[in-house]
Design an enzyme around this catalytic site. Structure first.
Site, mmCIF file in Angstrom:
data_model
loop_
_atom_site.group_PDB
_atom_site.id
_atom_site.type_symbol
_atom_site.label_atom_id
_atom_site.label_comp_id
_atom_site.label_asym_id
_atom_site.label_seq_id
_atom_site.Cartn_x
_atom_site.Cartn_y
_atom_site.Cartn_z
ATOM 1 N N HIS A 15 0.841 -1.201 0.000
ATOM 2 C CA HIS A 15 0.000 0.000 0.000
ATOM 3 C C HIS A 15 0.872 1.246 0.000
ATOM 4 O O HIS A 15 1.797 1.368 0.796
ATOM 5 C CB HIS A 15 -0.908 0.014 1.232
ATOM 6 C CG HIS A 15 -2.093 -0.885 1.085
ATOM 7 N ND1 HIS A 15 -3.155 -0.871 1.949
ATOM 8 C CD2 HIS A 15 -2.391 -1.820 0.151
ATOM 9 C CE1 HIS A 15 -4.052 -1.756 1.559
ATOM 10 N NE2 HIS A 15 -3.608 -2.360 0.479
ATOM 11 N N TYR A 34 -8.781 5.279 8.079
ATOM 12 C CA TYR A 34 -8.823 5.662 9.499
ATOM 13 C C TYR A 34 -9.877 6.756 9.622
ATOM 14 O O TYR A 34 -9.697 7.847 9.075
ATOM 15 C CB TYR A 34 -7.466 6.209 9.959
ATOM 16 C CG TYR A 34 -6.390 5.155 10.118
ATOM 17 C CD1 TYR A 34 -5.651 4.693 9.032
ATOM 18 C CD2 TYR A 34 -6.094 4.629 11.375
ATOM 19 C CE1 TYR A 34 -4.653 3.738 9.196
ATOM 20 C CE2 TYR A 34 -5.090 3.672 11.548
ATOM 21 C CZ TYR A 34 -4.381 3.232 10.446
ATOM 22 O OH TYR A 34 -3.393 2.284 10.605
HETATM 23 C C1 PHB Z 1 -4.875 -4.489 11.135
HETATM 24 O O1 PHB Z 1 -5.016 -4.722 9.928
HETATM 25 O O2 PHB Z 1 -5.063 -5.354 11.991
HETATM 26 C C2 PHB Z 1 -4.496 -3.106 11.557
HETATM 27 C C3 PHB Z 1 -4.169 -2.173 10.609
HETATM 28 C C4 PHB Z 1 -3.818 -0.899 10.984
HETATM 29 C C5 PHB Z 1 -3.812 -0.557 12.320
HETATM 30 C C6 PHB Z 1 -4.130 -1.493 13.280
HETATM 31 C C7 PHB Z 1 -4.474 -2.788 12.901
HETATM 32 O O3 PHB Z 1 -3.492 0.707 12.679
#
Ligand code: PHB
Ligand code: APR
Length: 395
Positions: free
Chosen positions: A76, A204
């Protein structure tokens, strides 16, 4: 396997830190035994983190563990940051001069490491629970452990590596340990679902109802999280409620969240914890045994693997070259990286989660900060640099 009663490095814990350390030591001709309290199936199925930094991916490749990651892992080049109903893309490749992360699950890394250790004939014993570590200030420390039948054994070593996670027996064996512990007033409810991700990169999302994260594991499997209260009861979250809350918090105009069968679910508390020093005599701590970060920013796995790499170098110097300088500086060098990740994870967490008693001031500051990281190149670069792994390349 039959465990010898003597090895150079006795490693307690068969998570990513312990397994990687054993693998790195074997490449340097250093003998080790990994004692893991759980069975192999449990260790390989445990759902944990899923995003690795550039440096962690390079490390896996360098030590012959990159084949499946390069085939099946998803590279990514950025993330989406969402707030006030707007979704913004942060382009890490552009911001960090080519930096990326790889979506590659901890479970897959652990499977490759277990297979590599067993194929090498390396010492790896499941259902072997360390109960005590002793004689740590001598050059023949000992691990006492119990096998599946309940019989106690002794493993004499030159060095003990405490890779036994947050609840292990090694950290309490450091008499001068100083602890910094910070609890957050929220937890994450995480699901693994058999449905194609509804996004090409992680989202996010800041939302007035609480934080949400859309992550993924493969083109067919999605991983999603919701901010919940630390004492939340999973039984209060039937599938429909989970999906509807995710759709609300992750929603933006013109976008649809696809739903599917939920295969795994759990609630993870959030804390920042650092125990220092990470060494006492011939006992060295690595990974969650020494430090925990909240999952926002995906640093826990990367820190555990970085510790293992730094420790492997220090142990090679100590045991092969008879040079103790890297062992002396091990704790300080790890802690520099740990504190950078601790700050970054705290900062991401504080910016994105809804405080329990949010007031207008908190919320306005969060929105201002989010607007800053999505509109200032300098602010976006700082986030991107930390996310793809800043200290990994400089420590
Ligand atoms: C996950 O894919 O488990 C994951 C990804 C990003 C994060 C935390 C967990 O910040
Ligand atoms: N004896 C033997 N094994 C033990 C003992 C013991 N007394 N106590 C704990 N263990 C084992 C656990 O069963 C676990 O498999 O130690 C292992 C520690 O592994 P992890 O918890 O995965 O820790 P670590 O290798 O440091 O990796 C950190 O895991 O929790 C996530 O987010 C974290 O991704 C990060 C990674």
């Amino acid at each position: 396997m039959t465990v010898p009663d003597r090895t150079q490095v006795g490693i307690i814990g068969g998570g990513p830190a312990g397994l990687l350390l054993s693998h790195l030591l074997a490449r340097d001709g250093i003998d080790s035994v990994v004692l893991e309290s759980r069975d192999r199936a449990y260790v390989e199925a445990r759902q944990r983190a899923g995003v690795i930094e550039v440096g962690t991916a390079e490390l896996l490749r360098d030590v012959g563990l990159g084949t499946r990651m390069d085939r099946d892992g998803l590279v990514h080049g950025g993330i989406y940051v969402q707030f006030a109903g707007e979704r913004h893309h942060l382009d890490f490749v552009d911001l960090t001069d080519g930096g990326t992360v790889t979506v590659w699950a901890q479970t897959e890394i652990v499977k490759d490491l277990v297979a590599a250790r067993l194929a090498d004939g390396g010492g790896l014993k499941f259902e072997a629970e360390a109960v005590a570590v002793e004689d740590l200030t001598t050059d023949r420390p000992v691990v006492r452990y119990r096998d599946a039948a309940g019989t106690e054994h002794e493993l004499r070593c030159d060095v003990i590596a405490g890779c036994d996670g947050f609840h292990g027996v090694c950290r309490p064996a450091i008499p001068s340990l100083a602890v910094v512990d910070h609890a957050y007033p929220y937890a994450w409810l995480g699901i693994l679902a058999d449905v194609a991700p509804s996004t090409d990169e992680l989202i996010y999302a800041h939302h007035t109802r609480g934080f949400a994260l859309h992550s993924l594991r493969s083109p067919e499997v999605s991983r999603l999280y919701l901010q919940v209260a630390p004492d939340e009861n999973l039984d209060d979250w039937p599938d429909d409620r989970i999906w509807s809350e995710l759709a609300t918090r992750l929603g933006v105009a013109g976008w649809t969240l696809h739903t599917g069968p939920i295969r795994d679910r759990g609630i993870t508390p959030m804390r920042s914890f650092v125990g220092a020093p990470m060494r006492h005599g011939r006992l060295f701590l690595a990974g969650d045994a020494a430090h925990i970060v909240p999952p926002t920013g995906a640093k826990g796995l990367n820190l555990a693997m970085a510790d293992a790499a730094v420790l492997a170098d220090a142990l090679r110097a100590l045991l092969v070259d008879r040079d103790g300088r890297l062992a002396e500086s091990y704790s300080d060098r790890c802690l520099r990286r740990v504190w950078r990740a601790t700050h970054f994870s705290w900062w991401m967490t504080s910016m994105l989660h809804r405080p329990m008693q949010a007031d207008a001031f908190d919320e306005a500051l969060q929105l201002s900060q989010l607007r800053y990281v999505t509109s200032s190149r300098a602010a976006a670069t700082s986030l991107a640099e930390n996310y793809v792994g800043f200290t990994m390349r400089t420590a």
